[in-house]
Design a protein around this motif. Structure first.
Motif, PDB file in Angstrom:
ATOM      1  N   THR A 286       8.146  -0.794   6.381  1.00  0.00           N
ATOM      2  CA  THR A 286       7.036  -1.242   7.195  1.00  0.00           C
ATOM      3  C   THR A 286       5.804  -1.454   6.336  1.00  0.00           C
ATOM      4  OG1 THR A 286       5.607  -0.766   9.094  1.00  0.00           O
ATOM      5  CG2 THR A 286       6.286   1.117   7.783  1.00  0.00           C
ATOM      6  N   SER A 287       5.013  -2.456   6.683  1.00  0.00           N
ATOM      7  CA  SER A 287       3.656  -2.650   6.176  1.00  0.00           C
ATOM      8  C   SER A 287       3.551  -2.962   4.691  1.00  0.00           C
ATOM      9  CB  SER A 287       2.791  -1.418   6.511  1.00  0.00           C
ATOM     10  OG  SER A 287       2.733  -1.230   7.905  1.00  0.00           O
ATOM     11  N   LEU A 288       4.641  -3.343   4.040  1.00  0.00           N
ATOM     12  CA  LEU A 288       4.489  -3.867   2.688  1.00  0.00           C
ATOM     13  C   LEU A 288       3.825  -5.234   2.809  1.00  0.00           C
ATOM     14  CD1 LEU A 288       7.795  -2.803   0.917  1.00  0.00           C
ATOM     15  CD2 LEU A 288       5.561  -1.686   0.915  1.00  0.00           C
ATOM     16  N   PRO A 289       2.731  -5.465   2.117  1.00  0.00           N
ATOM     17  CA  PRO A 289       1.844  -6.586   2.450  1.00  0.00           C
ATOM     18  C   PRO A 289       2.388  -7.952   2.051  1.00  0.00           C
ATOM     19  CG  PRO A 289       1.047  -5.436   0.504  1.00  0.00           C
ATOM     20  CD  PRO A 289       2.193  -4.614   1.035  1.00  0.00           C
ATOM     21  N   GLU A 290       2.152  -8.927   2.926  1.00  0.00           N
ATOM     22  CA  GLU A 290       2.425 -10.320   2.594  1.00  0.00           C
ATOM     23  C   GLU A 290       1.324 -10.877   1.695  1.00  0.00           C
ATOM     24  OE1 GLU A 290       3.032 -12.476   6.223  1.00  0.00           O
ATOM     25  OE2 GLU A 290       4.461 -11.016   6.993  1.00  0.00           O
ATOM     26  N   GLN A 291       0.165 -10.220   1.733  1.00  0.00           N
ATOM     27  CA  GLN A 291      -0.933 -10.563   0.831  1.00  0.00           C
ATOM     28  C   GLN A 291      -1.647  -9.271   0.462  1.00  0.00           C
ATOM     29  OE1 GLN A 291      -4.390 -12.436   2.513  1.00  0.00           O
ATOM     30  NE2 GLN A 291      -4.869 -13.538   0.631  1.00  0.00           N
ATOM     31  N   LEU A 292      -1.764  -8.991  -0.840  1.00  0.00           N
ATOM     32  CA  LEU A 292      -2.420  -7.760  -1.267  1.00  0.00           C
ATOM     33  C   LEU A 292      -3.852  -7.731  -0.743  1.00  0.00           C
ATOM     34  CD1 LEU A 292      -1.164  -7.320  -4.944  1.00  0.00           C
ATOM     35  CD2 LEU A 292      -0.395  -6.138  -2.880  1.00  0.00           C
ATOM     36  N   GLY A 293      -4.206  -6.614  -0.117  1.00  0.00           N
ATOM     37  CA  GLY A 293      -5.535  -6.469   0.436  1.00  0.00           C
ATOM     38  C   GLY A 293      -5.724  -7.119   1.781  1.00  0.00           C
ATOM     39  N   GLY A 294      -4.676  -7.795   2.298  1.00  0.00           N
ATOM     40  CA  GLY A 294      -4.780  -8.495   3.568  1.00  0.00           C
ATOM     41  C   GLY A 294      -4.252  -7.674   4.727  1.00  0.00           C
ATOM     42  N   GLU A 295      -4.286  -8.275   5.908  1.00  0.00           N
ATOM     43  CA  GLU A 295      -3.885  -7.568   7.124  1.00  0.00           C
ATOM     44  C   GLU A 295      -2.479  -7.942   7.587  1.00  0.00           C
ATOM     45  OE1 GLU A 295      -5.975  -8.629  10.678  1.00  0.00           O
ATOM     46  OE2 GLU A 295      -6.277 -10.704  10.054  1.00  0.00           O
ATOM     47  N   GLY A 596      18.764  -8.279  -8.183  1.00  0.00           N
ATOM     48  CA  GLY A 596      19.172  -9.371  -7.309  1.00  0.00           C
ATOM     49  C   GLY A 596      18.638  -9.242  -5.901  1.00  0.00           C
ATOM     50  N   LEU A 597      17.565  -8.455  -5.712  1.00  0.00           N
ATOM     51  CA  LEU A 597      16.999  -8.231  -4.386  1.00  0.00           C
ATOM     52  C   LEU A 597      15.725  -9.048  -4.204  1.00  0.00           C
ATOM     53  CD1 LEU A 597      17.395  -4.349  -4.105  1.00  0.00           C
ATOM     54  CD2 LEU A 597      19.007  -6.137  -3.404  1.00  0.00           C
ATOM     55  N   TYR A 598      15.474  -9.407  -2.943  1.00  0.00           N
ATOM     56  CA  TYR A 598      14.292 -10.191  -2.592  1.00  0.00           C
ATOM     57  C   TYR A 598      13.528  -9.527  -1.452  1.00  0.00           C
ATOM     58  CZ  TYR A 598      16.371 -14.327  -4.917  1.00  0.00           C
ATOM     59  OH  TYR A 598      16.918 -15.217  -5.807  1.00  0.00           O
ATOM     60  N   ALA A 599      12.205  -9.638  -1.529  1.00  0.00           N
ATOM     61  CA  ALA A 599      11.369  -9.334  -0.382  1.00  0.00           C
ATOM     62  C   ALA A 599      11.296 -10.571   0.507  1.00  0.00           C
ATOM     63  CB  ALA A 599       9.979  -8.892  -0.839  1.00  0.00           C
ATOM     64  N   GLU A 600      10.326 -10.566   1.417  1.00  0.00           N
ATOM     65  CA  GLU A 600      10.196 -11.680   2.345  1.00  0.00           C
ATOM     66  C   GLU A 600       9.572 -12.909   1.694  1.00  0.00           C
ATOM     67  OE1 GLU A 600       8.642 -12.059   6.910  1.00  0.00           O
ATOM     68  OE2 GLU A 600       7.413 -10.889   5.529  1.00  0.00           O
ATOM     69  N   GLU A 601       8.600 -12.667   0.811  1.00  0.00           N
ATOM     70  CA  GLU A 601       7.834 -13.765   0.234  1.00  0.00           C
ATOM     71  C   GLU A 601       7.694 -13.598  -1.269  1.00  0.00           C
ATOM     72  OE1 GLU A 601       4.093 -14.152   2.222  1.00  0.00           O
ATOM     73  OE2 GLU A 601       4.980 -14.185   4.229  1.00  0.00           O
ATOM     74  N   ILE A 602       7.253 -14.680  -1.927  1.00  0.00           N
ATOM     75  CA  ILE A 602       7.007 -14.672  -3.366  1.00  0.00           C
ATOM     76  C   ILE A 602       5.581 -15.161  -3.605  1.00  0.00           C
ATOM     77  CG2 ILE A 602       7.668 -15.699  -5.581  1.00  0.00           C
ATOM     78  CD1 ILE A 602      10.545 -15.862  -4.450  1.00  0.00           C
ATOM     79  N   GLY A 603       4.828 -14.371  -4.385  1.00  0.00           N
ATOM     80  CA  GLY A 603       3.436 -14.696  -4.637  1.00  0.00           C
ATOM     81  C   GLY A 603       3.264 -15.766  -5.705  1.00  0.00           C
ATOM     82  N   THR A 605       2.307 -15.743  -8.733  1.00  0.00           N
ATOM     83  CA  THR A 605       2.783 -15.483 -10.088  1.00  0.00           C
ATOM     84  C   THR A 605       4.202 -14.923 -10.095  1.00  0.00           C
ATOM     85  OG1 THR A 605       1.710 -13.297 -10.062  1.00  0.00           O
ATOM     86  CG2 THR A 605       0.456 -15.136 -10.980  1.00  0.00           C
ATOM     87  N   GLY A 606       4.922 -15.120  -8.996  1.00  0.00           N
ATOM     88  CA  GLY A 606       6.323 -14.726  -8.942  1.00  0.00           C
ATOM     89  C   GLY A 606       6.590 -13.334  -8.434  1.00  0.00           C
ATOM     90  N   GLU A 607       5.550 -12.615  -7.981  1.00  0.00           N
ATOM     91  CA  GLU A 607       5.754 -11.247  -7.514  1.00  0.00           C
ATOM     92  C   GLU A 607       6.326 -11.241  -6.095  1.00  0.00           C
ATOM     93  OE1 GLU A 607       1.513 -12.341  -6.364  1.00  0.00           O
ATOM     94  OE2 GLU A 607       2.900 -12.711  -8.021  1.00  0.00           O
ATOM     95  N   GLN A 608       7.111 -10.198  -5.802  1.00  0.00           N
ATOM     96  CA  GLN A 608       7.665 -10.036  -4.458  1.00  0.00           C
ATOM     97  C   GLN A 608       6.571  -9.530  -3.520  1.00  0.00           C
ATOM     98  OE1 GLN A 608      10.874 -10.719  -3.663  1.00  0.00           O
ATOM     99  NE2 GLN A 608      11.889 -10.805  -5.643  1.00  0.00           N
ATOM    100  N   GLN A 609       6.517 -10.102  -2.318  1.00  0.00           N
ATOM    101  CA  GLN A 609       5.537  -9.714  -1.313  1.00  0.00           C
ATOM    102  C   GLN A 609       6.228  -9.518   0.025  1.00  0.00           C
ATOM    103  OE1 GLN A 609       1.788 -12.347  -3.166  1.00  0.00           O
ATOM    104  NE2 GLN A 609       2.540 -12.781  -1.103  1.00  0.00           N
ATOM    105  N   GLY A 610       5.709  -8.590   0.803  1.00  0.00           N
ATOM    106  CA  GLY A 610       6.255  -8.337   2.131  1.00  0.00           C
ATOM    107  C   GLY A 610       7.331  -7.273   2.109  1.00  0.00           C
ATOM    108  N   ASN A 611       7.889  -7.009   3.285  1.00  0.00           N
ATOM    109  CA  ASN A 611       8.870  -5.938   3.406  1.00  0.00           C
ATOM    110  C   ASN A 611      10.108  -6.238   2.571  1.00  0.00           C
ATOM    111  OD1 ASN A 611       7.669  -3.954   5.211  1.00  0.00           O
ATOM    112  ND2 ASN A 611       7.631  -5.624   6.702  1.00  0.00           N
ATOM    113  N   PHE A 612      10.748  -5.140   2.114  1.00  0.00           N
ATOM    114  CA  PHE A 612      11.736  -5.252   1.036  1.00  0.00           C
ATOM    115  C   PHE A 612      12.872  -4.265   1.239  1.00  0.00           C
ATOM    116  CE2 PHE A 612      13.266  -3.730  -3.094  1.00  0.00           C
ATOM    117  CZ  PHE A 612      13.519  -4.906  -3.772  1.00  0.00           C
ATOM    118  N   PRO A 613      14.117  -4.741   0.993  1.00  0.00           N
ATOM    119  CA  PRO A 613      14.528  -6.133   0.887  1.00  0.00           C
ATOM    120  C   PRO A 613      14.628  -6.749   2.276  1.00  0.00           C
ATOM    121  CG  PRO A 613      16.425  -4.720   0.600  1.00  0.00           C
ATOM    122  CD  PRO A 613      15.238  -3.808   0.754  1.00  0.00           C
ATOM    123  N   GLN A 614      14.580  -8.068   2.313  1.00  0.00           N
ATOM    124  CA  GLN A 614      14.475  -8.806   3.571  1.00  0.00           C
ATOM    125  C   GLN A 614      15.804  -9.457   3.918  1.00  0.00           C
ATOM    126  OE1 GLN A 614      11.862  -8.951   5.498  1.00  0.00           O
ATOM    127  NE2 GLN A 614      12.073 -10.739   6.785  1.00  0.00           N
TER     128      GLN A 614
END
Length: 633
Positions: A286-295, A596-603, A605-614
């Protein structure tokens, strides 16, 4: 929000392991330097088909909910480095680390390379295939092995129950450390000496080549008593867990070019299933951010009808019919379609036990990953109207009937009930597939999937000779088709658009040829594909939509959405642009983490964003690999 570390008044700190933070959080043994928040991608996943734990490349379990996916956390340092709680186990000296899965399993190995030797931590959760008392132990086993030379290790076990909100006590009895809180009790056993201060436990030990140490963490209660885990038992459980995962994976029929990545995705989807009911969660965090510092921080530990239905499709493609059957049983046993609710006869999501009430609340005492507040539990989107879920669900039922086994008469009655409702309500505005909080619109994707719901039901009725109101269903299906073609096409953009009479694009429309609504070489579709490529694609990565052009009711931006990137690969394949599709797919593989795992989104610079793994990402990887491989021959 860094805090000063100090020593508790009136207490002598234990060697290495017990300098206390000012707010009561215990730092790592020896205060070894390192980031407070390792990146989301620097984690592997273990589980027992009831819950999971995230293990960092630094050897720390910093996310674990017990006894199930949606239970309050025991370790949540990934959401608050000081208040969340964690289980650290690592070399006590500077070390390089590498992490990998024991081949074809969900047993995770983290290796530590030091000046004097090499050691590893083998993390796994035994899978119990029955409903005996033992299944309620939810055991996490961490086996430490020195494979070369000598390596000193340190461990710190600092649970923080109920998302860090509940106090607990720690007592030592008969070689066990028992952590007790008002709602949960855990027992730690180890083959090495463990010390404690009444709150946290720690150990310092050195292993020489060939020596091992075992830590086992169990949930205990009236029916599950504390039990040690000796070396022989740990070895037995390790072998049994390896055997379970390999036997399960042997069912796969995939023999294509990307077998390792496809099988890792399948193993990940299996970890996201809740064995007691057959539910499939969207993600285990839960609550792993889709944007750092965002809601944009949401709780994904529930069963989205859409996500689970797509997962069923992906698993069926590979030959895992048992998981599809279990999900169908979940639907018939735990979900009762009703009328009158704002969300229609189905909610968009349910609890893993089928419960419909998922109230959303914030946890203000947790700072969030890298300060990205708020931390949320529950999900208010459960009350949204998202018409596309009916198409996703009925399509999965159609494919289950086609590829696995015929659906029952009772299931067909439910399908008819849903299709009749769709015929009456398809033209309502809704919140759409992306669960926007900016007001309802006439989203094209929702119309598309309503068409799918009716079209697949007609196919199923025709194939099986099942009773259906064919005239009504066909009329509704054809009306939706004309509505999309007449009101969802923008002459100015030369493309199908996000919602009726708009000019903004949406990557969900990549599903139009995938769902067989439009021919993949239709001029209107090829023009749409070109427009999507120009507006929403960046180095093969695809944004869902542009929140500046189409406000979604939330502040900030987000990364590219990985399921859309794999949909893009499939759309290119079906359009005959196979070389482009293969390049886009290979590029997407470079954005996976080391396992070989992915979160929901990719930032950016290539960083994983959002809940993980998706689940979304991994199921779409399977589908893209399957169809691209078939196109390549």
């Amino acid at each position: 929000m860094h805090r000063t570390r100090g020593t508790r008044p009136g207490r002598t700190p234990a060697p290495h392991a017990h300098r206390e933070a000012a707010d009561g959080a215990t730092p790592f043994a020896g205060d070894a330097p390192g980031p407070r928040y390792p990146p989301i991608a620097e984690h592997g996943l273990i589980g027992d088909l009831r819950s999971v734990a995230l293990v960092g490349t630094n050897g720390t379990i910093d996310w674990y909910c017990c006894p199930s996916f949606d239970s309050p956390s025991v370790f949540a340092a990934i959401l608050d480095a000081e208040r969340g709680g964690r289980f650290e186990l690592a070399a006590a000296v500077p070390a390089r680390t590498k992490q990998f899965y024991f081949p074809d399993t969900n047993v995770l190995i983290t290796r530590f390379f030091t000046e004097d030797g090499v050691g590893e931590v083998q993390d796994f959760m035994p899978v119990c295939c029955d409903e005996s008392r033992e299944v309620r132990r939810h055991r996490v086993i961490r086996r430490v092995v020195c494979v070369r030379g000598t390596v000193p290790f340190r461990a710190l076990i600092a649970p923080r129950f109920n998302y860090g909100a509940d106090p607990h006590t720690l007592t030592a009895a008969e070689g066990m450390q028992v952590f007790e809180s008002p709602g949960r009790s855990l027992a730690l056993t180890s083959t090495v000496t463990v010390e404690n201060d009444g709150r946290d436990a720690w150990a310092d030990f050195k292993l020489s080549e060939g020596e091992t140490a075992v830590f086992a963490l169990d949930q205990i209660g009236e029916e599950v008593m504390p039990r040690g885990c000796a070396h022989a038992e740990a070895e037995h459980e390790f072998n049994a867990t390896v055997t379970y995962w390999r036997k399960w994976l042997q069912q796969s029929r995939y023999r294509g070019r990307w077998r390792e990545m496809v099988h890792r995705s399948a193993l990940t989807l299996k970890l996201l299933t809740y064995a007691p009911t057959g539910a499939i969660v969207a993600a285990p965090t839960t609550s792993l951010p889709e944007q750092l510092g965002g809601e944009r921080n949401w709780d994904y530990r529930y069963v989205w009808v859409r996500d689970a239905a797509f997962a069923v499709y992906a698993l069926l493609r590979l030959g895992f019919s048992g998981e599809a059957a279990a999900f169908m049983k979940f639907l018939t046993t735990h979900i009762s379609p009703g009328d009158g609710a704002a969300s229609g006869p189905l909610q968009i999501m349910y609890g893993i036990d089928g419960r419909a009430d998922l109230p959303e609340r914030e946890l203000p005492h947790l700072e969030g990953h890298l300060g990205s507040a708020p931390v949320r539990v529950g999900n208010a989107a459960a009350d949204q109207l998202q018409l596309d879920i009916y198409g996703a669900l009925i399509d999965s039922i159609y494919l289950y009937d086609k590829w696995a086994q015929p659906i029952s008469s009772g299931q067909w009655d439910d399908v008819c009930h849903l299709v009749d409702w769709v015929c009456d309500h398809w033209d309502q505005p809704d919140e759409g597939v992306w669960e926007t909080r900016g007001g309802r619109k006439n989203f094209l994707y929702s119309r598309l999937m309503c068409w799918v719901a009716i079209e697949r039901a007609i196919r199923l009725a025709t194939h099986r000779g099942l009773p259906a109101d064919h005239r009504r269903w066909r009329q509704a299906r054809d009306t939706i088709y004309r509505r999309i073609m007449d009101h969802g096409w923008s002459e100015r953009r030369g493309a199908f658009v996000q919602y009726e009479h708009a000019d903004v694009l949406d990557a969900s429309l990549l599903m139009m040829p995938l769902a067989k609504f439009i021919a993949p070489t239709d001029p209107k579709w090829l023009s749409t594909l070109d427009a999507l490529t120009e507006d929403l694609v960046s180095d093969s990565l695809v944004y869902r939509y542009d929140p500046q052009a189409s406000p979604d009711g939330l502040r900030g931006d987000e990364g590219t959405f990985s399921i859309c990137s794999f949909w893009y690969v499939e759309a290119l394949v079906r359009a005959g642009r196979v070389d482009e599709a293969r390049l886009a797919f290979e590029k997407m593989l470079t954005y996976a983490n080391h396992l070989g795992l992915y979160a929901e989104e990719i930032g950016r610079t290539g960083e994983q964003q959002g809940n993980f793994p998706q689940a979304f990402t991994h199921l779409s990887l399977i589908s893209a690999a399957f169809n691209l491989d078939r196109a390549l021959g």
